[in-house]
Design a protein around this motif. Structure first.
Motif, PDB file in Angstrom:
ATOM      1  N   ALA A  81      45.372  39.107  43.632  1.00  0.00           N
ATOM      2  CA  ALA A  81      45.004  38.028  44.550  1.00  0.00           C
ATOM      3  C   ALA A  81      43.676  37.392  44.144  1.00  0.00           C
ATOM      4  O   ALA A  81      43.506  36.168  44.231  1.00  0.00           O
ATOM      5  CB  ALA A  81      44.920  38.565  45.971  1.00  0.00           C
ATOM      6  N   ALA A  82      42.745  38.214  43.674  1.00  0.00           N
ATOM      7  CA  ALA A  82      41.441  37.680  43.261  1.00  0.00           C
ATOM      8  C   ALA A  82      41.580  36.785  42.030  1.00  0.00           C
ATOM      9  O   ALA A  82      40.990  35.701  41.964  1.00  0.00           O
ATOM     10  CB  ALA A  82      40.483  38.831  42.972  1.00  0.00           C
ATOM     11  N   TYR A  83      42.361  37.230  41.054  1.00  0.00           N
ATOM     12  CA  TYR A  83      42.565  36.399  39.863  1.00  0.00           C
ATOM     13  C   TYR A  83      43.338  35.123  40.214  1.00  0.00           C
ATOM     14  O   TYR A  83      43.095  34.064  39.645  1.00  0.00           O
ATOM     15  CB  TYR A  83      43.298  37.187  38.784  1.00  0.00           C
ATOM     16  N   TYR A  84      44.256  35.228  41.169  1.00  0.00           N
ATOM     17  CA  TYR A  84      44.988  34.032  41.625  1.00  0.00           C
ATOM     18  C   TYR A  84      44.022  33.013  42.207  1.00  0.00           C
ATOM     19  O   TYR A  84      44.063  31.825  41.874  1.00  0.00           O
ATOM     20  CB  TYR A  84      46.026  34.431  42.678  1.00  0.00           C
ATOM     21  N   LYS A  85      43.127  33.485  43.079  1.00  0.00           N
ATOM     22  CA  LYS A  85      42.210  32.547  43.719  1.00  0.00           C
ATOM     23  C   LYS A  85      41.231  31.970  42.708  1.00  0.00           C
ATOM     24  O   LYS A  85      40.815  30.814  42.817  1.00  0.00           O
ATOM     25  CB  LYS A  85      41.448  33.243  44.842  1.00  0.00           C
ATOM     26  N   LYS A  86      40.876  32.738  41.694  1.00  0.00           N
ATOM     27  CA  LYS A  86      39.985  32.233  40.649  1.00  0.00           C
ATOM     28  C   LYS A  86      40.676  31.191  39.781  1.00  0.00           C
ATOM     29  O   LYS A  86      40.033  30.341  39.162  1.00  0.00           O
ATOM     30  CB  LYS A  86      39.497  33.394  39.782  1.00  0.00           C
ATOM     31  N   ASP A  88      42.996  32.190  37.376  1.00  0.00           N
ATOM     32  CA  ASP A  88      43.415  32.860  36.141  1.00  0.00           C
ATOM     33  C   ASP A  88      44.802  33.450  36.395  1.00  0.00           C
ATOM     34  O   ASP A  88      44.961  34.640  36.688  1.00  0.00           O
ATOM     35  CB  ASP A  88      42.415  33.952  35.755  1.00  0.00           C
ATOM     36  N   PHE A  89      45.814  32.606  36.255  1.00  0.00           N
ATOM     37  CA  PHE A  89      47.153  32.981  36.700  1.00  0.00           C
ATOM     38  C   PHE A  89      47.830  33.985  35.779  1.00  0.00           C
ATOM     39  O   PHE A  89      48.646  34.787  36.236  1.00  0.00           O
ATOM     40  CB  PHE A  89      48.003  31.728  36.871  1.00  0.00           C
ATOM     41  N   LEU A  90      47.507  33.948  34.487  1.00  0.00           N
ATOM     42  CA  LEU A  90      48.102  34.923  33.579  1.00  0.00           C
ATOM     43  C   LEU A  90      47.661  36.342  33.945  1.00  0.00           C
ATOM     44  O   LEU A  90      48.490  37.262  33.986  1.00  0.00           O
ATOM     45  CB  LEU A  90      47.717  34.594  32.137  1.00  0.00           C
ATOM     46  N   LYS A  91      46.379  36.545  34.206  1.00  0.00           N
ATOM     47  CA  LYS A  91      45.906  37.862  34.618  1.00  0.00           C
ATOM     48  C   LYS A  91      46.442  38.214  35.999  1.00  0.00           C
ATOM     49  O   LYS A  91      46.774  39.376  36.272  1.00  0.00           O
ATOM     50  CB  LYS A  91      44.384  37.914  34.600  1.00  0.00           C
ATOM     51  N   ALA A  92      46.533  37.220  36.863  1.00  0.00           N
ATOM     52  CA  ALA A  92      47.052  37.470  38.214  1.00  0.00           C
ATOM     53  C   ALA A  92      48.471  38.013  38.147  1.00  0.00           C
ATOM     54  O   ALA A  92      48.818  38.951  38.885  1.00  0.00           O
ATOM     55  CB  ALA A  92      47.005  36.192  39.038  1.00  0.00           C
ATOM     56  N   THR A  93      49.306  37.454  37.261  1.00  0.00           N
ATOM     57  CA  THR A  93      50.696  37.899  37.198  1.00  0.00           C
ATOM     58  C   THR A  93      50.795  39.369  36.829  1.00  0.00           C
ATOM     59  O   THR A  93      51.639  40.095  37.363  1.00  0.00           O
ATOM     60  CB  THR A  93      51.495  37.058  36.180  1.00  0.00           C
ATOM     61  N   TYR A  95      48.669  41.923  37.428  1.00  0.00           N
ATOM     62  CA  TYR A  95      48.325  42.792  38.549  1.00  0.00           C
ATOM     63  C   TYR A  95      49.325  42.653  39.700  1.00  0.00           C
ATOM     64  O   TYR A  95      49.690  43.643  40.342  1.00  0.00           O
ATOM     65  CB  TYR A  95      46.916  42.479  39.037  1.00  0.00           C
ATOM     66  N   LEU A  96      49.761  41.421  39.971  1.00  0.00           N
ATOM     67  CA  LEU A  96      50.695  41.217  41.078  1.00  0.00           C
ATOM     68  C   LEU A  96      52.061  41.827  40.772  1.00  0.00           C
ATOM     69  O   LEU A  96      52.730  42.349  41.668  1.00  0.00           O
ATOM     70  CB  LEU A  96      50.819  39.723  41.380  1.00  0.00           C
ATOM     71  N   LYS A  97      52.473  41.765  39.522  1.00  0.00           N
ATOM     72  CA  LYS A  97      53.722  42.426  39.149  1.00  0.00           C
ATOM     73  C   LYS A  97      53.618  43.925  39.362  1.00  0.00           C
ATOM     74  O   LYS A  97      54.543  44.573  39.876  1.00  0.00           O
ATOM     75  CB  LYS A  97      54.059  42.125  37.691  1.00  0.00           C
ATOM     76  N   GLN A  98      52.469  44.499  38.998  1.00  0.00           N
ATOM     77  CA  GLN A  98      52.228  45.919  39.233  1.00  0.00           C
ATOM     78  C   GLN A  98      52.255  46.227  40.730  1.00  0.00           C
ATOM     79  O   GLN A  98      52.814  47.244  41.164  1.00  0.00           O
ATOM     80  CB  GLN A  98      50.890  46.335  38.637  1.00  0.00           C
ATOM     81  N   ALA A  99      51.677  45.328  41.531  1.00  0.00           N
ATOM     82  CA  ALA A  99      51.655  45.539  42.980  1.00  0.00           C
ATOM     83  C   ALA A  99      53.064  45.544  43.560  1.00  0.00           C
ATOM     84  O   ALA A  99      53.389  46.364  44.430  1.00  0.00           O
ATOM     85  CB  ALA A  99      50.820  44.453  43.651  1.00  0.00           C
ATOM     86  N   SER A 116      52.046  32.303  41.030  1.00  0.00           N
ATOM     87  CA  SER A 116      51.279  32.470  39.789  1.00  0.00           C
ATOM     88  C   SER A 116      52.133  32.156  38.572  1.00  0.00           C
ATOM     89  O   SER A 116      51.669  31.512  37.627  1.00  0.00           O
ATOM     90  CB  SER A 116      50.730  33.899  39.690  1.00  0.00           C
ATOM     91  N   TYR A 117      53.381  32.610  38.590  1.00  0.00           N
ATOM     92  CA  TYR A 117      54.277  32.284  37.482  1.00  0.00           C
ATOM     93  C   TYR A 117      54.440  30.767  37.345  1.00  0.00           C
ATOM     94  O   TYR A 117      54.404  30.211  36.247  1.00  0.00           O
ATOM     95  CB  TYR A 117      55.650  32.926  37.694  1.00  0.00           C
ATOM     96  N   TYR A 118      54.615  30.092  38.485  1.00  0.00           N
ATOM     97  CA  TYR A 118      54.755  28.633  38.437  1.00  0.00           C
ATOM     98  C   TYR A 118      53.504  27.976  37.878  1.00  0.00           C
ATOM     99  O   TYR A 118      53.570  27.136  36.971  1.00  0.00           O
ATOM    100  CB  TYR A 118      55.038  28.087  39.833  1.00  0.00           C
ATOM    101  N   LEU A 119      52.345  28.371  38.390  1.00  0.00           N
ATOM    102  CA  LEU A 119      51.089  27.750  37.968  1.00  0.00           C
ATOM    103  C   LEU A 119      50.715  28.123  36.542  1.00  0.00           C
ATOM    104  O   LEU A 119      49.915  27.432  35.909  1.00  0.00           O
ATOM    105  CB  LEU A 119      49.972  28.135  38.937  1.00  0.00           C
ATOM    106  N   ALA A 120      51.302  29.197  36.021  1.00  0.00           N
ATOM    107  CA  ALA A 120      51.094  29.577  34.628  1.00  0.00           C
ATOM    108  C   ALA A 120      52.108  28.912  33.707  1.00  0.00           C
ATOM    109  O   ALA A 120      52.127  29.188  32.501  1.00  0.00           O
ATOM    110  CB  ALA A 120      51.178  31.093  34.478  1.00  0.00           C
ATOM    111  N   GLY A 121      52.953  28.027  34.269  1.00  0.00           N
ATOM    112  CA  GLY A 121      53.930  27.308  33.454  1.00  0.00           C
ATOM    113  C   GLY A 121      55.176  28.107  33.141  1.00  0.00           C
ATOM    114  O   GLY A 121      55.823  27.873  32.121  1.00  0.00           O
TER     115      GLY A 121
END
Length: 348
Positions: A81-86, A88-93, A95-99, A116-121
């Motif tokens: 969630a923190a990387y998403y808000k920053k 940085d969608f690739l890093k967010a994906t 951690y979120l996948k792990q979650a 995040s996947y959408y915003l990462a293209g």
């Protein structure tokens, strides 16, 4: 980043209010954690930093927690969630996948992972997750529905995109309105041929549907098919005579044909109907300048500048109008302001 912020607010606000959604934490997990209260307090400082926009400091604190206890319940969710808000969608994906693997019922993580996947293209990976979220919150999150529809457009699955936008706007999937909404989204995504096809389908289903002819007019004007644009705007005007933007767009079309008297007349009607939009004042300034009516052009452009002082185009046009009048000092001031604003826009 504005879209990201909006999505962030809507995801967390809606999920916090929802009582029917799957819970983010499975009850059994709470018993496995030695101290859920301690975990919550560990995350509280990071959450506060995120709310203040101090993303790097928040991530530093979360990474410190990870170094102390990599298996801390909810940590991967918080990092994602923190990387998403920053942004940085690739890093967010990651951690979120792990979650979601740690807790498949973590609805927040599922939705944020899809976004995040959408915003990462990566729309293909976003679609199944956002579809899953739709089954949990079919009417709750308009932003997720919008992203789902756009994802379908990007993978060229237009019927499913139409279904998504129909749910988003609460209209039947095969209705004229659903085709019109989808045509607008297609045009925004620069899928022009399909947008034209869907707009025509909307008109075929309901010839008097407001804004369907307007959309076609916009499309044709963008393509410099000016005669066709005028025909569509005239049809819209007959159906929806109090819609100010139709007169503005019709004036734009006539100005491109150098029919400045017709353009001026239509712009005046647009302004009478809606005096809050800068577009008609800017175009009026251009039309009056072309007609050699420089004093009137200055007045129109001054009004536009007062309404929106940060528009570089308006300052540039006003500078040209001042120069036409021989008011060189004022012209240089406006042209310099236009240049500075343009540089600021470019730097962004």
């Amino acid at each position: 980043m504005l879209l990201v912020t909006i999505l962030w607010i809507s995801v967390y606000g809606i999920l916090a209010q929802s009582h029917t959604a799957p819970q983010s934490q499975h009850p059994s997990q709470e018993t496995q954690s030695a101290s859920p209260q301690a975990s919550a307090s560990n995350f509280e400082a990071a959450r506060k930093l995120l709310e203040e926009g101090k993303y790097d400091k928040a991530l530093s604190q979360l990474q410190a927690l990870a170094a102390q206890d990599p298996k801390l319940p909810g940590l991967s969710h918080q990092l994602g969630a923190a990387y998403y808000k920053k942004g940085d969608f690739l890093k967010a994906t990651g951690y979120l996948k792990q979650a979601t693997e740690e807790n498949p019922k973590d609805s927040e993580a599922v939705q944020l992972l899809g976004l995040s996947y959408y915003l990462a293209g990566r729309p293909n990976e976003a679609i199944p997750l956002l579809e899953k979220v739709q089954t949990w919150f079919p009417l709750a999150n308009v932003d997720a529905a919008y992203i789902l529809g756009v994802s379908y457009i990007q993978v060229k699955n237009y019927p499913q995109a139409r279904n998504a936008f129909a749910r988003m706007f609460d209209v039947p999937a095969d209705s004229a309105a659903s085709y019109l909404f989808t045509a607008r989204m297609l045009l925004r995504q620069e899928f022009d041929p399909i947008a034209e096809e869907y707009a025509h389908k909307a008109v075929a289903l309901d010839p008097k549907l407001p804004l369907a002819h307007f959309l076609l007019g916009e499309l044709y004007l963008y393509k410099s098919r000016v005669d066709e644009a005028i025909a569509e705007f005239e049809k819209e005007k007959a159906i929806n005579p109090a819609y100010a933007p139709t007169y503005y767009k019709l004036a734009d079309a006539y100005s491109r044909m150098q029919k400045y008297d017709d353009a001026e007349r239509l712009l005046q009607r647009s302004i009478w109907l809606d005096a809050t939009s800068t577009g008609p004042y800017i175009l009026m300034g251009k039309v009056l300048e072309k007609k050699g009516e420089f004093d009137l052009a200055v007045r129109a452009l001054q009004r536009a500048v007062a309404m929106d002082p940060n528009n570089s185009i308006t300052h540039h046009l006003l500078g040209q109008a001042y120069r036409d009048l021989g008011r060189n000092d004022e012209a240089e001031k406006e042209l310099k302001a236009a240049e500075q604003l343009q540089e600021r826009e470019n730097s962004k």
